[in-house]
Design a protein around this motif. Structure first.
Motif, PDB file in Angstrom:
ATOM      1  N   VAL A  57      24.459  12.098-106.923  1.00 11.91           N
ATOM      2  CA  VAL A  57      25.066  12.338-108.236  1.00 11.91           C
ATOM      3  C   VAL A  57      24.184  11.720-109.321  1.00 11.91           C
ATOM      4  O   VAL A  57      23.854  10.533-109.261  1.00 11.91           O
ATOM      5  N   TYR A 111      42.922  32.313-105.035  1.00 10.59           N
ATOM      6  CA  TYR A 111      42.814  33.517-104.201  1.00 10.59           C
ATOM      7  C   TYR A 111      43.662  33.418-102.936  1.00 10.59           C
ATOM      8  O   TYR A 111      43.877  32.322-102.406  1.00 10.59           O
ATOM      9  N   PRO A 151      41.316  36.617-108.752  1.00 13.44           N
ATOM     10  CA  PRO A 151      41.899  35.316-109.072  1.00 13.44           C
ATOM     11  C   PRO A 151      42.721  35.380-110.353  1.00 13.44           C
ATOM     12  O   PRO A 151      42.646  36.348-111.101  1.00 13.44           O
ATOM     13  N   LYS A 222      29.714  30.991-116.316  1.00 15.06           N
ATOM     14  CA  LYS A 222      31.020  31.447-115.823  1.00 15.06           C
ATOM     15  C   LYS A 222      30.826  32.764-115.063  1.00 15.06           C
ATOM     16  O   LYS A 222      29.694  33.225-114.893  1.00 15.06           O
TER      17      LYS A 222
HETATM   18  C1  LIG Z   1      37.518  32.006-109.304  1.00 14.29           C
HETATM   19  C2  LIG Z   1      36.090  32.421-109.540  1.00 14.29           C
HETATM   20  C3  LIG Z   1      35.712  33.752-109.422  1.00 14.29           C
HETATM   21  C4  LIG Z   1      34.404  34.147-109.645  1.00 14.29           C
HETATM   22  N1  LIG Z   1      34.053  35.460-109.463  1.00 14.29           N
HETATM   23  C5  LIG Z   1      32.775  35.835-109.630  1.00 14.29           C
HETATM   24  C6  LIG Z   1      32.373  37.182-109.402  1.00 14.29           C
HETATM   25  O1  LIG Z   1      33.177  38.024-109.001  1.00 14.29           O
HETATM   26  N2  LIG Z   1      31.085  37.518-109.626  1.00 14.29           N
HETATM   27  C7  LIG Z   1      30.172  36.612-110.050  1.00 14.29           C
HETATM   28  O2  LIG Z   1      29.021  36.978-110.232  1.00 14.29           O
HETATM   29  N3  LIG Z   1      30.513  35.327-110.273  1.00 14.29           N
HETATM   30  C8  LIG Z   1      31.783  34.915-110.077  1.00 14.29           C
HETATM   31  N4  LIG Z   1      32.146  33.619-110.298  1.00 14.29           N
HETATM   32  C9  LIG Z   1      31.200  32.728-110.961  1.00 14.29           C
HETATM   33  C10 LIG Z   1      30.171  32.080-110.083  1.00 14.29           C
HETATM   34  O3  LIG Z   1      30.786  31.480-108.960  1.00 14.29           O
HETATM   35  C11 LIG Z   1      29.472  31.036-110.962  1.00 14.29           C
HETATM   36  O4  LIG Z   1      28.935  31.700-112.081  1.00 14.29           O
HETATM   37  C12 LIG Z   1      28.361  30.322-110.258  1.00 14.29           C
HETATM   38  O5  LIG Z   1      28.818  29.695-109.086  1.00 14.29           O
HETATM   39  C13 LIG Z   1      27.787  29.268-111.196  1.00 14.29           C
HETATM   40  O6  LIG Z   1      26.702  28.683-110.560  1.00 14.29           O
HETATM   41  P1  LIG Z   1      26.081  27.350-111.126  1.00 14.29           P
HETATM   42  O7  LIG Z   1      24.905  27.068-110.251  1.00 14.29           O
HETATM   43  O8  LIG Z   1      25.868  27.440-112.593  1.00 14.29           O
HETATM   44  O9  LIG Z   1      27.204  26.228-110.923  1.00 14.29           O
HETATM   45  P2  LIG Z   1      27.813  25.655-109.583  1.00 14.29           P
HETATM   46  O10 LIG Z   1      27.775  26.666-108.499  1.00 14.29           O
HETATM   47  O11 LIG Z   1      29.131  25.064-109.969  1.00 14.29           O
HETATM   48  O12 LIG Z   1      26.807  24.479-109.177  1.00 14.29           O
HETATM   49  C14 LIG Z   1      26.738  23.282-109.909  1.00 14.29           C
HETATM   50  C15 LIG Z   1      26.166  22.212-108.997  1.00 14.29           C
HETATM   51  O13 LIG Z   1      25.883  21.036-109.756  1.00 14.29           O
HETATM   52  C16 LIG Z   1      26.268  19.908-108.992  1.00 14.29           C
HETATM   53  N5  LIG Z   1      26.514  18.760-109.902  1.00 14.29           N
HETATM   54  C17 LIG Z   1      27.466  18.635-110.860  1.00 14.29           C
HETATM   55  N6  LIG Z   1      27.369  17.432-111.462  1.00 14.29           N
HETATM   56  C18 LIG Z   1      26.337  16.789-110.878  1.00 14.29           C
HETATM   57  C19 LIG Z   1      25.750  15.501-111.059  1.00 14.29           C
HETATM   58  N7  LIG Z   1      26.190  14.615-111.973  1.00 14.29           N
HETATM   59  N8  LIG Z   1      24.709  15.171-110.266  1.00 14.29           N
HETATM   60  C20 LIG Z   1      24.228  16.031-109.330  1.00 14.29           C
HETATM   61  N9  LIG Z   1      24.740  17.265-109.126  1.00 14.29           N
HETATM   62  C21 LIG Z   1      25.784  17.629-109.884  1.00 14.29           C
HETATM   63  C22 LIG Z   1      27.536  20.362-108.280  1.00 14.29           C
HETATM   64  O14 LIG Z   1      27.791  19.554-107.163  1.00 14.29           O
HETATM   65  C23 LIG Z   1      27.157  21.790-107.895  1.00 14.29           C
HETATM   66  O15 LIG Z   1      26.498  21.821-106.653  1.00 14.29           O
HETATM   67  C24 LIG Z   1      33.450  33.188-110.036  1.00 14.29           C
HETATM   68  C25 LIG Z   1      33.818  31.834-110.129  1.00 14.29           C
HETATM   69  C26 LIG Z   1      35.125  31.456-109.872  1.00 14.29           C
HETATM   70  C27 LIG Z   1      35.502  29.991-109.946  1.00 14.29           C
END
Ligand SMILES: Cc1cc2nc3c(=O)[nH]c(=O)nc-3n(C[C@H](O)[C@H](O)[C@H](O)COP(=O)(O)OP(=O)(O)OC[C@H]3O[C@@H](n4cnc5c(N)ncnc54)[C@H](O)[C@@H]3O)c2cc1C
Length: 375
Positions: A57, A111, A151, A222
């Motif tokens: 973290v 879900y 969802p 998002k």
């Molecule tokens: C209910 C739901 C439905 C969805 N449906 C779809 C869909 O149909 N189609 C689609 O394309 N997308 C969908 N999404 C969106 C998609 O899941 C997200 O856009 C995507 O996961 C975002 O990726 P990310 O890498 O930005 O963030 P995340 O996947 O959240 O990754 C962030 C990472 O940062 C890490 N982190 C946070 N704070 C720290 C810290 N201080 N130090 C070290 N590490 C840290 C976390 O542990 C995590 O591993 C959906 C999301 C949800 C919740």
């Protein structure tokens, strides 16, 4: 995109609510396994030299003489560029080094996962018209043959609020029944929730911080962030290129990862050949999904390999079936402990603190008690 009439819609989806009079058909829409995509990319990154630090973290970020110092509880990292992709935590990371520029509002989506025996009811991703809060409740087959319903979209104050709620699930159920009146909710094998990272600026934030050179925010990703991720990655490469133009593409880039065998999907001849090479593919560990010991061992020893029960579940699916790990979890734990040379009691379900075994109930030592006297 194509408008289809009621007859075409019913040909595609015979069980759709008869009240539906037409639909907008997106021919190029598809479904993927989100975990498999993320894990495959992490593995490929490591195959190409990236180092992965899990459970690290970020606690602080400082910059001195164009070099960032990032501290975690156990390590210190130095870098000329930082890419902030911390999901619902992205504003906290930004605020460690830059002026607060945005807020992230966690928006929970819940879900239902239905058993594979429900799979015949739906053949496409069936949406309803989207609302202000997003694309709404959908019913879809998954790549592995289950059915997903959800969802909802509820803003929550806590960025760890991934619990499901009776009210949220009831909303999903009522909305889902508007698309298909006979969703077999009695075939639910799991329920889950996730948090979308909703930015208060409205759209994805993919930019170098205006006040800290070299600090790139990839924040507020998002939904549909997963579908957008290849395009987001290209944009980030452009940003990095603009900051450090001396970086050159890796000409030795390995584009493909080593093949993983999904035993249940092989022909009998292929199964026999694989078992002859490695007999661990002959031992079924998960009966619901027909997952072998060979697949589990492989998932542990690949780059970005699994170290927890859920890590195995997301890679090769023991625990994703009807019994949800009731049968296979102890065996998966045994394999993890053996392959990682660790004590069974230290094997976690998922994140730190999710111990499964809390202690032993039987020991080899004999404890003698005085006989109870019945008065
Ligand atoms: C209910 C739901 C439905 C969805 N449906 C779809 C869909 O149909 N189609 C689609 O394309 N997308 C969908 N999404 C969106 C998609 O899941 C997200 O856009 C995507 O996961 C975002 O990726 P990310 O890498 O930005 O963030 P995340 O996947 O959240 O990754 C962030 C990472 O940062 C890490 N982190 C946070 N704070 C720290 C810290 N201080 N130090 C070290 N590490 C840290 C976390 O542990 C995590 O591993 C959906 C999301 C949800 C919740």
């Amino acid at each position: 995109m194509e408008l289809i009439n009621q007859e075409q819609l019913r040909n595609f989806e015979p069980q759709i609510n008869p009240a539906a009079t037409g639909a907008l058909y997106a021919k190029t829409a598809g479904i993927i396994s989100p975990w498999e995509l993320a894990i495959a990319l992490a593995e490929n990154a490591m195959d190409n030299g990236v180092k992965l630090f899990l459970n690290s973290v970020v606690q602080s970020i400082h910059k001195e003489n164009s070099v960032f110092t990032v501290k975690t509880a156990t390590s210190v990292f130095r870098s000329k560029i930082i890419i902030n992709a911390a999901g619902v935590q992205a504003a906290k990371i930004n605020d460690m080094i830059a002026r607060p520029a945005f807020k992230i509002i966690p928006r929970r989506g819940e879900y239902y996962v239905l058993d594979k025996t429900a799979s015949g009811m739906v053949h496409h991703v069936v949406f309803q018209p989207p609302g202000k809060l997003g694309k709404g409740v959908l019913i879809t087959p998954t790549v592995h043959g289950n059915v997903l319903v959800g969802p909802n979209s509820d803003s929550v104050p806590d960025d760890e609020a991934i619990e499901t709620t009776a009210a949220g699930l009831d909303y999903v159920r009522q909305k889902g029944l508007r698309s298909f009146q006979n969703i077999p909710f009695h075939k639910t094998i799991n329920i889950f929730a996730g948090l979308r990272a909703e930015p208060d600026t409205g759209d994805f934030i993919i930019a170098e911080s205006p006040d800290v050179k070299g600090f790139i925010n990839v924040a507020g990703i998002k939904s549909p962030g997963l579908s957008a991720s290849p395009a987001i990655a290209e944009l980030v490469v452009e940003l990095v290129d603009g900051i450090l133009p001396s970086l050159k593409p890796n000409t030795d880039f390995i584009a493909h990862r080593r093949k993983a065998y999904h035993f249940a999907e092989l022909s009998n001849a292929e199964k026999t050949a694989l078992i002859n090479i490695d007999p661990r593919y002959a031992r079924i560990v998960c009966r619901c999904e027909n997952i072998t010991e060979g697949e589990i061992v492989d998932a542990i020893h690949r780059n970005a390999g699994a170290t927890t029960v859920d890590g195995i579940k997301r890679r090769v699916r023991p625990g994703m079936g009807r019994c949800q790990g009731g049968f296979c979890m102890p065996r998966v734990m045994e394999i993890l402990a053996r392959e990682l040379n660790r004590d069974m009691a230290s094997i976690l379900k998922d994140r730190p603190g999710s111990q499964i075994i809390t202690g032993t109930t039987k020991t080899n030592s004999v404890v003698e008690y005085e006989e109870a006297t019945i008065a």
